[in-house]
Motif scaffolding. Sequence first.
Motif, PDB file in Angstrom:
ATOM      1  N   PRO A   1       0.832  -1.206   0.000  1.00 31.20           N
ATOM      2  CA  PRO A   1       0.000   0.000   0.000  1.00 31.20           C
ATOM      3  C   PRO A   1       0.872   1.264   0.000  1.00 31.20           C
ATOM      4  O   PRO A   1       2.035   1.233   0.401  1.00 31.20           O
ATOM      5  CB  PRO A   1      -0.809  -0.131   1.295  1.00 31.20           C
ATOM      6  CG  PRO A   1      -0.753  -1.574   1.651  1.00 31.20           C
ATOM      7  CD  PRO A   1       0.542  -2.094   1.135  1.00 31.20           C
ATOM      8  N   GLU A   2       0.296   2.354  -0.436  1.00 31.98           N
ATOM      9  CA  GLU A   2       1.035   3.613  -0.519  1.00 31.98           C
ATOM     10  C   GLU A   2       1.604   4.036   0.826  1.00 31.98           C
ATOM     11  O   GLU A   2       2.723   4.546   0.912  1.00 31.98           O
ATOM     12  CB  GLU A   2       0.107   4.709  -1.061  1.00 31.98           C
ATOM     13  CG  GLU A   2       0.750   6.110  -1.133  1.00 31.98           C
ATOM     14  CD  GLU A   2       1.974   6.153  -2.035  1.00 31.98           C
ATOM     15  OE1 GLU A   2       2.832   7.040  -1.825  1.00 31.98           O
ATOM     16  OE2 GLU A   2       2.108   5.300  -2.942  1.00 31.98           O
ATOM     17  N   SER A   3       0.813   3.820   1.889  1.00 30.10           N
ATOM     18  CA  SER A   3       1.291   4.229   3.231  1.00 30.10           C
ATOM     19  C   SER A   3       2.545   3.451   3.629  1.00 30.10           C
ATOM     20  O   SER A   3       3.485   4.003   4.223  1.00 30.10           O
ATOM     21  CB  SER A   3       0.192   4.028   4.270  1.00 30.10           C
ATOM     22  OG  SER A   3      -0.203   2.652   4.317  1.00 30.10           O
TER      23      SER A   3
ATOM     24  N   CYS B   1       6.338   5.004   4.082  1.00 30.13           N
ATOM     25  CA  CYS B   1       7.106   4.793   5.333  1.00 30.13           C
ATOM     26  C   CYS B   1       8.488   4.245   5.032  1.00 30.13           C
ATOM     27  O   CYS B   1       9.484   4.683   5.617  1.00 30.13           O
ATOM     28  CB  CYS B   1       6.335   3.865   6.253  1.00 30.13           C
ATOM     29  SG  CYS B   1       7.146   3.539   7.831  1.00 30.13           S
ATOM     30  N   ALA B   2       8.575   3.256   4.110  1.00 29.11           N
ATOM     31  CA  ALA B   2       9.874   2.682   3.735  1.00 29.11           C
ATOM     32  C   ALA B   2      10.790   3.738   3.139  1.00 29.11           C
ATOM     33  O   ALA B   2      12.007   3.746   3.380  1.00 29.11           O
ATOM     34  CB  ALA B   2       9.665   1.535   2.741  1.00 29.11           C
ATOM     35  N   GLU B   3      10.182   4.647   2.383  1.00 30.20           N
ATOM     36  CA  GLU B   3      10.981   5.721   1.776  1.00 30.20           C
ATOM     37  C   GLU B   3      11.442   6.712   2.835  1.00 30.20           C
ATOM     38  O   GLU B   3      12.588   7.178   2.816  1.00 30.20           O
ATOM     39  CB  GLU B   3      10.140   6.427   0.713  1.00 30.20           C
ATOM     40  CG  GLU B   3      10.907   7.484  -0.065  1.00 30.20           C
ATOM     41  CD  GLU B   3      10.054   8.110  -1.156  1.00 30.20           C
ATOM     42  OE1 GLU B   3      10.161   9.344  -1.339  1.00 30.20           O
ATOM     43  OE2 GLU B   3       9.275   7.375  -1.801  1.00 30.20           O
ATOM     44  N   ASP B   4      10.542   7.043   3.767  1.00 30.40           N
ATOM     45  CA  ASP B   4      10.895   8.021   4.807  1.00 30.40           C
ATOM     46  C   ASP B   4      12.047   7.531   5.687  1.00 30.40           C
ATOM     47  O   ASP B   4      12.921   8.317   6.086  1.00 30.40           O
ATOM     48  CB  ASP B   4       9.673   8.313   5.682  1.00 30.40           C
ATOM     49  CG  ASP B   4       8.616   9.110   4.934  1.00 30.40           C
ATOM     50  OD1 ASP B   4       8.944   9.683   3.872  1.00 30.40           O
ATOM     51  OD2 ASP B   4       7.452   9.136   5.411  1.00 30.40           O
ATOM     52  N   ILE B   5      12.033   6.261   6.024  1.00 29.78           N
ATOM     53  CA  ILE B   5      13.093   5.742   6.903  1.00 29.78           C
ATOM     54  C   ILE B   5      14.308   5.247   6.116  1.00 29.78           C
ATOM     55  O   ILE B   5      15.285   4.787   6.710  1.00 29.78           O
ATOM     56  CB  ILE B   5      12.559   4.602   7.799  1.00 29.78           C
ATOM     57  CG1 ILE B   5      12.178   3.377   6.957  1.00 29.78           C
ATOM     58  CG2 ILE B   5      11.414   5.082   8.673  1.00 29.78           C
ATOM     59  CD1 ILE B   5      11.808   2.158   7.790  1.00 29.78           C
ATOM     60  N   ASP B   6      14.242   5.360   4.786  1.00 28.72           N
ATOM     61  CA  ASP B   6      15.328   4.904   3.913  1.00 28.72           C
ATOM     62  C   ASP B   6      15.654   3.445   4.228  1.00 28.72           C
ATOM     63  O   ASP B   6      16.750   3.091   4.677  1.00 28.72           O
ATOM     64  CB  ASP B   6      16.565   5.776   4.087  1.00 28.72           C
ATOM     65  CG  ASP B   6      17.555   5.599   2.936  1.00 28.72           C
ATOM     66  OD1 ASP B   6      17.338   4.678   2.106  1.00 28.72           O
ATOM     67  OD2 ASP B   6      18.531   6.364   2.860  1.00 28.72           O
ATOM     68  N   LEU B   7      14.667   2.595   3.988  1.00 26.38           N
ATOM     69  CA  LEU B   7      14.760   1.189   4.360  1.00 26.38           C
ATOM     70  C   LEU B   7      15.956   0.489   3.725  1.00 26.38           C
ATOM     71  O   LEU B   7      16.619  -0.329   4.386  1.00 26.38           O
ATOM     72  CB  LEU B   7      13.463   0.463   3.964  1.00 26.38           C
ATOM     73  CG  LEU B   7      13.397  -1.027   4.329  1.00 26.38           C
ATOM     74  CD1 LEU B   7      13.521  -1.212   5.837  1.00 26.38           C
ATOM     75  CD2 LEU B   7      12.107  -1.671   3.792  1.00 26.38           C
ATOM     76  N   ALA B   8      16.277   0.818   2.497  1.00 22.03           N
ATOM     77  CA  ALA B   8      17.408   0.164   1.824  1.00 22.03           C
ATOM     78  C   ALA B   8      18.719   0.454   2.560  1.00 22.03           C
ATOM     79  O   ALA B   8      19.533  -0.451   2.792  1.00 22.03           O
ATOM     80  CB  ALA B   8      17.485   0.636   0.372  1.00 22.03           C
ATOM     81  N   PHE B   9      18.900   1.738   2.951  1.00 17.43           N
ATOM     82  CA  PHE B   9      20.114   2.089   3.690  1.00 17.43           C
ATOM     83  C   PHE B   9      20.104   1.447   5.077  1.00 17.43           C
ATOM     84  O   PHE B   9      21.138   0.957   5.556  1.00 17.43           O
ATOM     85  CB  PHE B   9      20.228   3.606   3.816  1.00 17.43           C
ATOM     86  CG  PHE B   9      21.361   4.050   4.693  1.00 17.43           C
ATOM     87  CD1 PHE B   9      22.676   4.022   4.243  1.00 17.43           C
ATOM     88  CD2 PHE B   9      21.123   4.469   6.009  1.00 17.43           C
ATOM     89  CE1 PHE B   9      23.714   4.414   5.066  1.00 17.43           C
ATOM     90  CE2 PHE B   9      22.160   4.864   6.828  1.00 17.43           C
ATOM     91  CZ  PHE B   9      23.462   4.837   6.349  1.00 17.43           C
TER      92      PHE B   9
END
Length: 406
Positions: free
Chosen positions: A188-190, A194-202
Amino acid sequence: MAVRGASILVVDDTTVNQVLLRALLEKEGFQVEVADSASEAIAHVIKRAPDLVLLDVMMPEVNGFEACRQLQKLPTMRDVPIIFITALDDRQSKIKGLQTGAVDYITKPFARDEVLARINVHLNLRTARLQLLQEDKMAALGQLVAGLAHEINNPISFIHGNLQHTQDYTHNLMALIDAYGAAYPEPPESVRQCAEDIDLAFLREDLPQMMQSMTAGTKRIRDIVRALRLFARLEEADCKAIDLHESLESCLLFLNHRLVPRKEFPAIEIVRQYDVELPQVTCYAGALNQALMNVIVNAIDALEDKIQEGGELNFQPNLKITTHSISDSSVEISIADNGIGMSETVRSRVFEQFYTTKIMGRGAGLGLSVAQQIIEEQHKGKLLCSSTLGQGSEFQIQLPLTQTSV
């Protein structure tokens, strides 16, 4: 016991007395400086404090009593014995001299045996006092270190023990995120936001590295605590079997502030050549730690002296520590530096009490003497020294594996 190598300042305005005392004392192996007045004596002491002062009472301008008061105000003279030399033999003068702070009297004309006996008595008393002070300091240091090690060890052990669980939990959470991503490739977009805000990949890349760094950090602290506990054996009086490598490492840890690069000095490189099969040595662990520390400190001083001389371009100071068995019943520790080195004259006297070529404030000339006493008298070993002026020195510590009387 004669204290060869001690420095004595003779303060007397009479040339004949200066010559007589210098000849007598230098023949016995003392280092002698002379001064004609109180002001000249103070100038000598400020430059380098002696081990004992022979002070004439009857001098022009400032008499010996006032000179004694002025000398004792200097911080470096607090533990230096002052003996009055005088033709005055009345009771009141002697009492006044002792009340002023002198420790003894020598009356003129001089009697050779009396002069030497009184000097040696007070030098030996000073040696005993300084050694007791050093032992008290080392015992207090051992107790302080043991207490600190205990206080640090408890919380760091808790942190270190929980880090492995934290790593496991982190790994499980990452596995859950992977499973969720596999089940819902289009979140979902939410969730995507959230994954983008916390920079999940990093976060996924950095968190394991952070956990590894924390684990390495707590391990380093635990190693330091262990070394502190080893060094804290200073107050132990019993003989026990120890790992010499652990003792050497605990000494190096304590001296780390002098090994790392500083404003005036580059880092000192430590070259270790340890015999991995070196047997344990039964010894008085605390005393042996003190001896090792004294020898290593001496080597560091020699390296710093060479750096301050500045004679060698791009000089890289190094300290090489080697251990090996020399027989079925003894081992050897070699501590070698590429420092300033010593002339044969200095090398031959390096273990004499109070003998020092270091600048004022760098020690009282007892470090190597104490080390020799601990190694040779207390442990029935040998402390040997070889040196080449300008190239460096090597100290060899030979120890039996066991002590005959425990």
